[in-house]
Design a protein around this motif. Structure first.
Motif, short mmCIF file in Angstrom:
data_model
loop_
_atom_site.label_atom_id
_atom_site.label_comp_id
_atom_site.label_asym_id
_atom_site.label_seq_id
_atom_site.Cartn_x
_atom_site.Cartn_y
_atom_site.Cartn_z
N VAL B 91 0.84 -1.21 0.00
CA VAL B 91 0.00 0.00 0.00
C VAL B 91 0.87 1.26 0.00
CG1 VAL B 91 -1.73 1.32 1.29
CG2 VAL B 91 -1.91 -1.17 1.16
N ASN B 92 1.85 1.28 0.91
CA ASN B 92 2.63 2.52 1.07
C ASN B 92 3.73 2.68 0.02
OD1 ASN B 92 1.10 2.92 3.38
ND2 ASN B 92 2.58 1.88 4.68
N GLY B 93 4.29 1.57 -0.42
CA GLY B 93 5.42 1.66 -1.34
C GLY B 93 5.01 1.65 -2.80
N PHE B 94 3.94 0.94 -3.10
CA PHE B 94 3.54 0.85 -4.51
C PHE B 94 2.35 1.75 -4.83
CE2 PHE B 94 1.29 -0.91 -8.16
CZ PHE B 94 2.33 -1.02 -9.08
N PHE B 95 1.30 1.67 -4.01
CA PHE B 95 0.07 2.38 -4.39
C PHE B 95 0.05 3.84 -3.98
CE2 PHE B 95 -1.40 -2.03 -4.81
CZ PHE B 95 -1.89 -1.95 -6.11
N GLU B 96 0.68 4.16 -2.85
CA GLU B 96 0.62 5.56 -2.42
C GLU B 96 1.15 6.52 -3.49
OE1 GLU B 96 1.92 6.52 1.56
OE2 GLU B 96 2.12 8.64 1.02
N PRO B 97 2.30 6.20 -4.13
CA PRO B 97 2.78 7.14 -5.14
C PRO B 97 1.91 7.22 -6.40
CG PRO B 97 4.56 5.70 -4.35
CD PRO B 97 3.27 5.14 -3.83
N ILE B 98 1.14 6.17 -6.70
CA ILE B 98 0.43 6.21 -7.99
C ILE B 98 -1.07 6.52 -7.88
CG2 ILE B 98 2.09 4.67 -9.15
CD1 ILE B 98 -0.03 2.43 -8.92
N PRO B 118 -4.21 0.00 6.39
CA PRO B 118 -3.30 0.73 5.49
C PRO B 118 -4.08 1.50 4.42
CG PRO B 118 -2.49 -1.49 5.85
CD PRO B 118 -3.87 -1.44 6.43
N TRP B 119 -5.18 0.92 3.94
CA TRP B 119 -6.02 1.61 2.94
C TRP B 119 -6.74 2.80 3.57
CZ3 TRP B 119 -4.43 0.53 -1.59
CH2 TRP B 119 -4.08 -0.77 -1.99
N PHE B 120 -7.24 2.60 4.79
CA PHE B 120 -7.93 3.71 5.48
C PHE B 120 -6.97 4.90 5.65
CE2 PHE B 120 -11.55 1.47 8.07
CZ PHE B 120 -12.17 1.14 6.88
N ARG B 121 -5.74 4.58 6.00
CA ARG B 121 -4.79 5.68 6.20
C ARG B 121 -4.52 6.40 4.88
NH1 ARG B 121 0.96 4.80 9.02
NH2 ARG B 121 1.35 3.59 7.17
N LEU B 122 -4.43 5.61 3.82
CA LEU B 122 -4.21 6.22 2.52
C LEU B 122 -5.42 7.08 2.11
CD1 LEU B 122 -1.99 6.31 0.44
CD2 LEU B 122 -3.02 4.34 -0.72
N ALA B 123 -6.61 6.63 2.51
CA ALA B 123 -7.81 7.41 2.22
C ALA B 123 -7.73 8.77 2.92
CB ALA B 123 -9.05 6.65 2.68
N ASN B 124 -7.28 8.73 4.18
CA ASN B 124 -7.17 9.99 4.92
C ASN B 124 -6.06 10.88 4.35
OD1 ASN B 124 -9.20 9.36 6.72
ND2 ASN B 124 -7.82 8.28 8.10
N LEU B 232 6.94 -4.90 -8.88
CA LEU B 232 7.85 -4.73 -7.74
C LEU B 232 8.96 -3.72 -8.05
CD1 LEU B 232 8.80 -8.08 -5.95
CD2 LEU B 232 7.32 -6.25 -5.15
N GLU B 233 9.35 -3.65 -9.32
CA GLU B 233 10.38 -2.68 -9.72
C GLU B 233 9.97 -1.26 -9.32
OE1 GLU B 233 13.29 -3.10 -10.74
OE2 GLU B 233 13.43 -5.01 -11.83
N HIS B 234 8.68 -1.04 -9.25
CA HIS B 234 8.18 0.31 -8.93
C HIS B 234 7.77 0.45 -7.47
CE1 HIS B 234 8.26 1.38 -13.15
NE2 HIS B 234 7.74 0.20 -13.41
N LEU B 235 8.02 -0.59 -6.69
CA LEU B 235 7.66 -0.48 -5.27
C LEU B 235 8.79 0.26 -4.54
CD1 LEU B 235 5.90 -3.24 -3.19
CD2 LEU B 235 7.55 -1.73 -2.13
N GLU B 236 8.48 1.43 -4.10
CA GLU B 236 9.45 2.29 -3.41
C GLU B 236 9.77 1.67 -2.05
OE1 GLU B 236 11.73 5.76 -3.00
OE2 GLU B 236 10.69 5.01 -4.78
N PRO B 237 11.04 1.45 -1.72
CA PRO B 237 11.35 0.90 -0.40
C PRO B 237 10.78 1.78 0.71
CG PRO B 237 13.31 0.95 -1.78
CD PRO B 237 12.25 1.70 -2.52
N THR B 238 10.09 1.18 1.66
CA THR B 238 9.53 1.96 2.76
C THR B 238 10.48 2.00 3.94
OG1 THR B 238 8.34 -0.01 3.45
CG2 THR B 238 7.10 1.57 2.13
#
Lengths: 138, 398
Positions: B91-98, B118-124, B232-238
């Motif tokens: 959620v945080n490394g792959f989806f948050e940026p996109i 993790p999704w709820f936090r991203l919603a906020n 995974l190549e686009h998953l930003e290390p958290t």
């Protein structure tokens, strides 16, 4: 009556199990970290006296009965007396020396709380009331 | 079956809480003791024999995991601390940026907290929408309901492969096919699925899969994040730190290592990963299809015996996994668990971390029996005998 019967009686027929939306009552939620027991206490203060307590919620036999016994024992008491009761109760559940005369029939948890996970259940309503009293005194 | 492999099962104990964690066979425990005793060096760090052996053992487990879930490449297997960390990384490394404001993520009300929060936090944080695919009357997720719920804003479907309260197996392959036709990513929480059945990520075509070692005879503190390599190549290390960087001189000049190492910062849970490898070998020896079949037969036996008991309300009569959830009428679930504990039977009581499920089922708290291959019909008979006697339950629940 033996301890078990007292607990069951308070579980099956708890004192003041009713939600209070009345403005004179402050609400205090208290829940168990293991994410099961969840009780709302409704407390009516008159200066430093606890005039009434009711409760509502879902919880195990130990939590419900402990709430009921606490309510029965503390209505009409001053905040200071109630805090003293609460602290003696904690001492009992921590298996320390405690003053039995303060607790009345709440002594029934003395043995049960030796089963670790039941201790949090017995303490649950007292934690909620303690919080409500301390906030009131502030 | 295979009970002799589990030291704890020599004791008088009936363990029915496998959804929470499984027991560990002796070979897994021995493997970790062997690491700590005989080659307790760090991985990827030393130019000496002990460290070389650690590297070999550690990387061999990646191979085992890759084969176990039929992934294409070793780069697709990242070791984490467990399902929770894996899902948070996704959620945080792959989806948050996109993801952007207004984008929609679909989950269901029977998801575990780690696939909700993790999704709820991203919603906020970003204003994405988290919506629910409605469950049917058995609390199942159907492809029809999914199709009705998807909108043009849906970007992600994030669901458990098998849910931890109802135990239904989701039609992941059909879901992925439909999702991919509509440019939607699919994240699968495999915590209750991978330990109990044969899983082929290529056949299912999932984009991401998360699961934990400790629910499949392995140690705690180890999990897997599987992702298609191109994703995974686009998953930003958290988490950044040692082991995952190639070079750094200034904030402008940081170079990460290749996959999967760049997603494994810091000293890993080496003993755990090595123990996990032994668990996979162990499960392979028994056979995942065999395990699944046996669990279903145990479950059916339990259900058939529970149904006639009038004071038992079964929440999930129909289900394709070893999870059976029920209540004893007018007895709080925790009191039932406490009663059974007096007879050395371990069951879980509560909401099982699926706190929003109550809106669908209408029951907050339940007793959950979750089976694994080492459980037996005799153990179920013992449970049934104790649950049949309502008077005894009420008398002994405190």
């Amino acid at each position: 009556m033996e301890a078990r019967e007292i607990i069951m009686e308070h579980y099956m027929h708890p004192v003041n199990r009713k939600r209070m939306d009345n403005e004179e009552y402050v609400q205090a939620n208290t829940r168990n970290e293991s994410c099961i027991d969840n009780i709302d206490l409704y407390v009516k203060f008159n200066n430093n006296v606890i005039e009434d307590i009711t409760f509502d919620g879902e919880a195990c036999a130990i939590s419900i009965s402990s709430t009921s016994i606490m309510i029965k024992n503390l209505i009409g008491k001053t905040c200071r007396e109630a805090l003293h009761y609460i602290h003696e109760f904690y001492k009992m559940t921590n298996e320390e020396e405690y003053d039995k005369s303060v607790l009345g029939d709440a002594y029934v948890y003395e043995d049960i709380v030796k089963n670790g996970h039941r201790k949090t259940c017995a303490n649950l309503p007292l934690k909620g009331l303690e919080k409500a009293i301390l906030e009131h005194l502030e | 079956m295979n009970r002799e492999d589990f030291p704890l099962l020599k004791e008088e104990i009936i363990y029915f809480d496998n959804g929470a964690t499984s027991l560990k066979p002796k070979c897994v425990i021995d493997k970790m003791v062997d690491y700590y005793t005989n080659y307790p060096a760090n991985a990827h760090r030393g130019d000496y024999d002990l460290s070389y052996k650690v590297d070999q053992e550690y990387e061999e487990v990646r191979e085992l995991v890759k084969d176990f879930i039929h992934a294409d490449a070793l780069e697709e297997i990242v070791f984490t601390s467990g399902t929770t960390e894996s899902l948070n990384m996704i959620v945080n490394g792959f989806f948050e940026p996109i993801l952007e404001e207004g984008d929609e993520v679909l989950i269901t009300t029977s998801e575990h907290a780690s696939n909700v929060l993790p999704w709820f936090r991203l919603a906020n944080k970003k204003g994405i929408q988290v919506n629910y695919i409605p469950l049917d009357s058995n609390y199942y997720l159907t492809i029809d309901n999914l199709k009705k719920t998807v909108t043009k804003n849906t970007k992600v479907i994030s669901i458990a492969g098998v849910t931890n309260v109802i135990g239904d197996i989701r039609p992941i392959k059909d879901i992925c096919k439909f999702a991919h036709e509509n440019n939607i990513f699919v994240v699968v929480d495999g915590a209750q699925m991978v330990p109990h059945m044969h899983v082929d990520v290529k056949d299912l075509d999932v984009d991401f899969l998360a699961f934990s070692a400790h629910k499949m005879c392995g140690p705690t503190g180890v999990g897997v994040l599987y992702g298609k390599k191109e994703l995974l190549e686009h998953l930003e290390p958290t988490v950044l730190g040692g082991g995952m960087n190639e070079a750094f001189d200034s904030p402008q000049e940081i170079y990460y290592k290749e996959l999967p190492t760049r997603l494994e910062a810091g000293t890993r849970n080496i003993a755990g990963v090595i123990g996990f490898g032994e668990a996979i070998k162990y499960l392979n020896k028994i056979g995942m299809d065999h395990i699944h079949k046996y669990e279903l037969s145990l479950r059916q036996y339990l259900i058939d015996k529970l149904i006639p008991i009038k004071h038992i309300d079964i929440i999930n009569i129909e289900s394709d996994s070893g999870i059976v959830t029920f209540n004893v009428v007018n007895v709080f679930s925790q009191d039932v668990a406490y009663y059974l504990n007096k007879y050395n039977i371990c069951v879980r009581a509560g909401n099982h971390c699926a706190k929003i499920l109550k809106s669908s089922v209408g029951v907050n708290n339940t007793v959950r029996v979750s089976l694994y291959f080492y459980n037996t019909y005799e153990e179920i008979d013992n449970l049934i005998e104790l649950l049949s006697d309502y008077g005894k339950i009420v008398k002994e629940m405190i």
